[in-house]
Design a protein around this motif. Sequence first.
Motif, PDB file in Angstrom:
ATOM      1  N   LEU A  92      11.357 -51.387 -26.311  1.00  0.00           N
ATOM      2  CA  LEU A  92      11.056 -50.834 -27.610  1.00  0.00           C
ATOM      3  C   LEU A  92      10.979 -49.250 -27.284  1.00  0.00           C
ATOM      4  CD1 LEU A  92       8.224 -51.681 -29.770  1.00  0.00           C
ATOM      5  CD2 LEU A  92       8.153 -49.489 -28.740  1.00  0.00           C
ATOM      6  N   ILE A  93      11.587 -48.535 -28.409  1.00  0.00           N
ATOM      7  CA  ILE A  93      11.835 -47.051 -28.273  1.00  0.00           C
ATOM      8  C   ILE A  93      11.212 -46.422 -29.193  1.00  0.00           C
ATOM      9  CG2 ILE A  93      13.670 -45.421 -28.299  1.00  0.00           C
ATOM     10  CD1 ILE A  93      15.635 -47.490 -27.232  1.00  0.00           C
ATOM     11  N   SER A  94      10.299 -45.529 -28.910  1.00  0.00           N
ATOM     12  CA  SER A  94       9.530 -44.451 -30.180  1.00  0.00           C
ATOM     13  C   SER A  94      10.575 -43.484 -30.210  1.00  0.00           C
ATOM     14  CB  SER A  94       8.276 -43.991 -29.652  1.00  0.00           C
ATOM     15  OG  SER A  94       7.849 -43.071 -30.092  1.00  0.00           O
ATOM     16  N   ILE A  95      10.673 -42.873 -31.684  1.00  0.00           N
ATOM     17  CA  ILE A  95      11.385 -41.738 -31.487  1.00  0.00           C
ATOM     18  C   ILE A  95      10.423 -40.405 -32.131  1.00  0.00           C
ATOM     19  CG2 ILE A  95      13.703 -42.937 -32.153  1.00  0.00           C
ATOM     20  CD1 ILE A  95      13.215 -41.756 -35.188  1.00  0.00           C
ATOM     21  N   THR A  96       9.347 -40.727 -31.786  1.00  0.00           N
ATOM     22  CA  THR A  96       8.122 -39.791 -32.289  1.00  0.00           C
ATOM     23  C   THR A  96       7.634 -39.129 -31.128  1.00  0.00           C
ATOM     24  OG1 THR A  96       7.693 -41.450 -34.282  1.00  0.00           O
ATOM     25  CG2 THR A  96       6.002 -39.647 -33.969  1.00  0.00           C
ATOM     26  N   SER A  97       7.633 -37.808 -31.045  1.00  0.00           N
ATOM     27  CA  SER A  97       7.141 -37.122 -29.745  1.00  0.00           C
ATOM     28  C   SER A  97       5.754 -37.208 -29.494  1.00  0.00           C
ATOM     29  CB  SER A  97       7.712 -35.707 -29.774  1.00  0.00           C
ATOM     30  OG  SER A  97       7.331 -35.120 -30.728  1.00  0.00           O
ATOM     31  N   PRO A  98       4.687 -37.060 -30.670  1.00  0.00           N
ATOM     32  CA  PRO A  98       3.321 -37.068 -30.300  1.00  0.00           C
ATOM     33  C   PRO A  98       2.622 -38.528 -29.671  1.00  0.00           C
ATOM     34  CG  PRO A  98       3.956 -35.904 -32.390  1.00  0.00           C
ATOM     35  CD  PRO A  98       5.029 -36.692 -31.864  1.00  0.00           C
ATOM     36  N   VAL A  99       3.603 -39.526 -29.804  1.00  0.00           N
ATOM     37  CA  VAL A  99       3.051 -40.734 -29.333  1.00  0.00           C
ATOM     38  C   VAL A  99       3.824 -40.847 -27.864  1.00  0.00           C
ATOM     39  CG1 VAL A  99       3.276 -43.220 -29.826  1.00  0.00           C
ATOM     40  CG2 VAL A  99       3.382 -41.723 -31.519  1.00  0.00           C
ATOM     41  N   THR A 162       8.569 -32.779 -23.711  1.00  0.00           N
ATOM     42  CA  THR A 162       8.862 -33.378 -24.867  1.00  0.00           C
ATOM     43  C   THR A 162       8.976 -32.247 -25.752  1.00  0.00           C
ATOM     44  OG1 THR A 162       7.921 -35.411 -24.032  1.00  0.00           O
ATOM     45  CG2 THR A 162       8.429 -34.887 -26.419  1.00  0.00           C
ATOM     46  N   ARG A 163       7.854 -31.512 -25.933  1.00  0.00           N
ATOM     47  CA  ARG A 163       7.840 -30.710 -27.254  1.00  0.00           C
ATOM     48  C   ARG A 163       8.704 -29.439 -27.171  1.00  0.00           C
ATOM     49  NH1 ARG A 163       7.490 -31.435 -31.744  1.00  0.00           N
ATOM     50  NH2 ARG A 163       9.375 -30.020 -32.011  1.00  0.00           N
ATOM     51  N   ILE A 164       8.994 -28.778 -25.748  1.00  0.00           N
ATOM     52  CA  ILE A 164       9.943 -27.860 -25.970  1.00  0.00           C
ATOM     53  C   ILE A 164      11.424 -27.963 -25.869  1.00  0.00           C
ATOM     54  CG2 ILE A 164      10.063 -27.704 -23.230  1.00  0.00           C
ATOM     55  CD1 ILE A 164       9.997 -24.672 -25.900  1.00  0.00           C
ATOM     56  N   VAL A 165      11.668 -29.240 -25.330  1.00  0.00           N
ATOM     57  CA  VAL A 165      13.095 -29.559 -25.683  1.00  0.00           C
ATOM     58  C   VAL A 165      13.371 -30.449 -26.899  1.00  0.00           C
ATOM     59  CG1 VAL A 165      13.395 -30.387 -23.109  1.00  0.00           C
ATOM     60  CG2 VAL A 165      12.549 -31.934 -24.520  1.00  0.00           C
ATOM     61  N   THR A 256       4.754 -24.505 -32.990  1.00  0.00           N
ATOM     62  CA  THR A 256       5.281 -25.990 -32.551  1.00  0.00           C
ATOM     63  C   THR A 256       4.334 -26.640 -31.496  1.00  0.00           C
ATOM     64  OG1 THR A 256       6.816 -25.639 -30.955  1.00  0.00           O
ATOM     65  CG2 THR A 256       7.764 -25.315 -33.334  1.00  0.00           C
ATOM     66  N   HIS A 257       3.781 -25.908 -30.361  1.00  0.00           N
ATOM     67  CA  HIS A 257       3.066 -26.575 -29.603  1.00  0.00           C
ATOM     68  C   HIS A 257       1.666 -26.781 -30.139  1.00  0.00           C
ATOM     69  CE1 HIS A 257       6.491 -25.992 -26.970  1.00  0.00           C
ATOM     70  NE2 HIS A 257       5.722 -26.390 -25.894  1.00  0.00           N
ATOM     71  N   ASP A 258       1.287 -25.950 -30.692  1.00  0.00           N
ATOM     72  CA  ASP A 258      -0.066 -26.128 -31.577  1.00  0.00           C
ATOM     73  C   ASP A 258      -0.310 -27.282 -32.305  1.00  0.00           C
ATOM     74  OD1 ASP A 258      -0.997 -23.969 -30.231  1.00  0.00           O
ATOM     75  OD2 ASP A 258      -1.028 -22.587 -31.685  1.00  0.00           O
ATOM     76  N   LYS A 259       0.891 -27.345 -33.269  1.00  0.00           N
ATOM     77  CA  LYS A 259       0.982 -28.734 -33.931  1.00  0.00           C
ATOM     78  C   LYS A 259       1.235 -29.844 -33.445  1.00  0.00           C
ATOM     79  CE  LYS A 259       1.208 -30.839 -38.237  1.00  0.00           C
ATOM     80  NZ  LYS A 259       1.175 -32.188 -37.737  1.00  0.00           N
TER      81      LYS A 259
END
Length: 279
Positions: A92-99, A162-165, A256-259
């Motif tokens: 199972l693959i998530s494409i959503t970074s905050p998860v 994850t966030r910076i890339v 972007t990192h704060d969000k």
Amino acid sequence: MNVGFIGTGTMGSLLIEALISSDALAPEQIKVSNRTPSKAEALARRFPGLKAVLTNTEAAKGCEIVFLCVKPLEFHKVVAEIASSVQPEQLLISITSPVLIEHLEQKLPCKIAKVIPSITNYVWSGATLCIYGTRVTDQDRDTLEQLLGRISAPLRIEEAYTRIVSDISSCGPAFFAHLLEQFIEAAVEQTGIEREEATRIASEMLLGTGLLLTEGGMTPAQVQDRVSVPGGITAQALDILRQELPGVFTRLVHTTHDKFREDVEKVEDLFNEKEVNGP
């Protein structure tokens, strides 16, 4: 290989279209579900053979790979729906970074990965960023990366980055498209060149620059050095950019990192079954 997609929003649809157009998958290998069934049905009409199903459980059933392409705050509900039906051998693959992967491994018995796609995958270019959970095997990695390799350059990263890339790979096209748009507008305003012509020239320039930085093996600094000469037009214009731009991208990254941190906290609250206020 059978592949399921839960969610057919912007990125889910983009992945489906890119994988089919690149012949990485045939429509007959794909099942899709969406909370608005008509959107899944529209994809099925567009790609005869693709199967639109009514439930997320059905989309996941019998698929070796299942992509979760839903918004962060929808994950907890979707995971709860499919938890009892997914099997340990499924990926199972998530494409959503905050998860986070740990969120999903706590709730699901299957193998978990995270992939961060980019709009550039639509033209079989750019990167897809791959992050793997503790249950994923080398064979799983190879299978997924061979699939994604038809539409991108799969790059393995650590989840901590994850966030910076994502900023660079997935948000970057929007950021640099905005800069290019400003360049074009200035050209049109100051010289009267037709916008369409300026856009075509600028777009080809950006494509060529990307090739210099990849296939040409140049660094950004080397491109600047090769184009400019001391005291020349390019050098003087670069001086303007060096005066005006410092701090812009630092502020961008902070934003972007704060969000991202805010979204991660909301997702964690949901997975911990706490009340979350707001959308």
